[in-house]
Design a protein around this motif. Structure first.
Motif, PDB file in Angstrom:
ATOM      1  N   UNK A 181       0.851  -1.192   0.000  1.00  0.00           N
ATOM      2  CA  UNK A 181       0.000   0.000   0.000  1.00  0.00           C
ATOM      3  C   UNK A 181       0.885   1.239   0.000  1.00  0.00           C
ATOM      4  N   UNK A 182       0.525   2.226  -0.880  1.00  0.00           N
ATOM      5  CA  UNK A 182       1.318   3.446  -1.010  1.00  0.00           C
ATOM      6  C   UNK A 182       0.406   4.661  -1.007  1.00  0.00           C
ATOM      7  N   UNK A 183       0.838   5.757  -0.402  1.00  0.00           N
ATOM      8  CA  UNK A 183       0.044   6.993  -0.435  1.00  0.00           C
ATOM      9  C   UNK A 183      -0.031   7.543  -1.856  1.00  0.00           C
ATOM     10  N   UNK A 184      -1.225   7.852  -2.330  1.00  0.00           N
ATOM     11  CA  UNK A 184      -1.377   8.400  -3.674  1.00  0.00           C
ATOM     12  C   UNK A 184      -0.687   9.750  -3.816  1.00  0.00           C
TER      13      UNK A 184
ATOM     14  N   UNK B 155       2.793   9.447  -5.176  1.00  0.00           N
ATOM     15  CA  UNK B 155       2.851   9.168  -6.607  1.00  0.00           C
ATOM     16  C   UNK B 155       2.511  10.415  -7.413  1.00  0.00           C
ATOM     17  N   UNK B 156       1.519  11.159  -6.960  1.00  0.00           N
ATOM     18  CA  UNK B 156       1.071  12.344  -7.702  1.00  0.00           C
ATOM     19  C   UNK B 156       2.152  13.411  -7.781  1.00  0.00           C
TER      20      UNK B 156
ATOM     21  N   UNK C  16       0.166  10.491 -14.544  1.00  0.00           N
ATOM     22  CA  UNK C  16      -0.388   9.241 -15.049  1.00  0.00           C
ATOM     23  C   UNK C  16       0.383   8.061 -14.473  1.00  0.00           C
ATOM     24  N   UNK C  17      -0.332   6.958 -14.285  1.00  0.00           N
ATOM     25  CA  UNK C  17       0.279   5.738 -13.771  1.00  0.00           C
ATOM     26  C   UNK C  17       0.571   4.800 -14.934  1.00  0.00           C
ATOM     27  N   UNK C  18       1.766   4.221 -14.950  1.00  0.00           N
ATOM     28  CA  UNK C  18       2.115   3.187 -15.926  1.00  0.00           C
ATOM     29  C   UNK C  18       2.172   1.853 -15.202  1.00  0.00           C
ATOM     30  N   UNK C  19       1.603   0.825 -15.829  1.00  0.00           N
ATOM     31  CA  UNK C  19       1.527  -0.500 -15.207  1.00  0.00           C
ATOM     32  C   UNK C  19       1.843  -1.546 -16.267  1.00  0.00           C
TER      33      UNK C  19
ATOM     34  N   UNK D 164       5.384   6.078 -12.720  1.00  0.00           N
ATOM     35  CA  UNK D 164       4.622   7.317 -12.883  1.00  0.00           C
ATOM     36  C   UNK D 164       5.191   8.091 -14.062  1.00  0.00           C
ATOM     37  N   UNK D 165       4.294   8.520 -14.962  1.00  0.00           N
ATOM     38  CA  UNK D 165       4.696   9.273 -16.155  1.00  0.00           C
ATOM     39  C   UNK D 165       4.648  10.766 -15.833  1.00  0.00           C
TER      40      UNK D 165
END
Length: 348
Positions: free
Chosen positions: A49-52, A55-56, A61-64, A161-162
């Motif tokens: 679990x990670x705090x959003x 990442x922001x 944008x998220x890359x997966x 993260x892009x």
């Protein structure tokens, strides 16, 4: 530290190590938790679990991505299945311009595999993860009966993260774009041949397996508007270029005399009737760059350890759409199709 660490005494993997009980927990804690060593994994929850907000701050944008690795042999010149598993997934994220952050690791282990082999693979994965700046934060372990798998299969999924303003896609190729690769082509495929003792060569050839995230960062620093980028793994450079040409509705012309290929790899291909353009790579990318920025990007690549032999190998033209053409050293031309079938089994 958990008082169960160090309790694994088995020399080889048995079915109990995948059974969900004490033996499995000892394996996970004594091999993977120690090797990957980060707080998210050490909690041994069923998820990371990670705090959003964290990442922001890195992008919008998220890359997966996910990939599975089944190379034979497990260890080869220049790497092993563990270096492949981390590098390959990191590179898939990086090709979108994303900053790779977190990986999962799923292991399918054949009964009878030596525990020391698993430790070596885990150590390789952590070494490359540190180099790439990522953490292996969650995973899964399955053990199958002897003969139901070939020693060890690994699946890794990755999240990155892009950053804002980066838009890399196979659909963005434009006439005039310059085709750049970051170094020698075909080394991984040739290294696997040598490791299988299918080819006797005087010179050593090592796999090019490496994470490319920091190289992509340097390229984006020189030009944020890179149009297309992809790592040339299975199917090689030829397949990547065909994917770009078809997706964007353009043609790509490459020059044979500009292709960076080691003489040893050329020799191996001549002996076996292979084309180095189709050989797998595990540390090579293909980028399509606007012409005004090509020299800047090339200079940034040359200044990076993973791009010292980077080269311009061709250009994008408008027609005939969906076609890749090679201009040969003899002055002729030939169409370079997408790979049909399989040149080498179990390559990555």
């Amino acid at each position: 530290m958990n008082d169960r660490i160090g309790r694994l005494r088995d020399v080889t993997i048995n079915l109990a190590h995948g059974g969900g009980g004490r033996a499995m927990r000892d394996l996970i804690e004594d091999v993977f938790v120690i090797a990957f060593d980060n707080p998210a994994l050490a909690s041994l929850e069923d998820q990371a679990v990670f705090p959003l907000a964290d990442l922001a701050r890195l992008g919008d944008r998220l890359a997966f991505t996910t990939d599975s690795y089944v190379v034979d042999p497990l260890f080869f010149p220049g790497g092993d299945i563990g270096t492949l598993a981390v590098s390959g997934t990191v590179n898939d994220l990086a090709m979108s311009g994303a900053k790779p952050l977190f990986l999962s690791c799923g292991m399918v282990i054949e009964e009878g595999l030596a525990v020391d082999v698993l430790r070596r693979v885990a150590a390789s994965m952590q070494r490359v993860a540190i180099e790439a700046g990522v953490s292996i934060v969650t995973g899964d372990t399955k053990v199958v009966e002897r003969g139901c798998a070939d020693k060890l299969f690994i699946n890794t999924a990755g999240i990155g993260v892009v950053p804002p303003g980066v838009n890399i896609s196979a659909r963005r190729a434009q006439a005039g774009d310059v085709v750049i690769v970051n170094g020698f082509l075909g080394d991984h495929g040739a290294a696997i041949l040598v490791a299988r003792q299918q080819l006797a060569l005087q010179a050593d050839i090592a796999s090019d397996c490496a994470p490319l995230g920091s190289l992509v960062d340097a390229m984006l620093g020189a030009c944020k508007d890179i149009h297309c980028m992809r790592d040339a793994t299975r199917g090689g450079v030829a397949t990547v270029l065909n994917e770009f040409a078809v997706s964007s509705g353009v043609a790509i012309r490459i020059q044979e005399n500009a292709l960076p290929i080691r003489e040893e790899v050329k020799g191996a291909c001549e002996i076996l009737g292979l084309d180095p353009l189709y050989l797998a790579n595990e540390g090579k990318l293909v980028a399509l760059v606007p012409p005004y920025a090509a020299q800047r990007v090339l200079a940034a690549m040359h200044a990076h350890p993973a791009g010292t032999r980077a080269a311009i190998i061709g250009e994008v033209v408008a027609e005939p759409t969906g076609i890749v053409v090679l201009h040969t050293v003899f002055g002729g031309q030939r169409i370079v199709d997408m790979l049909t079938g399989e040149q080498l089994p179990r390559i990555c």
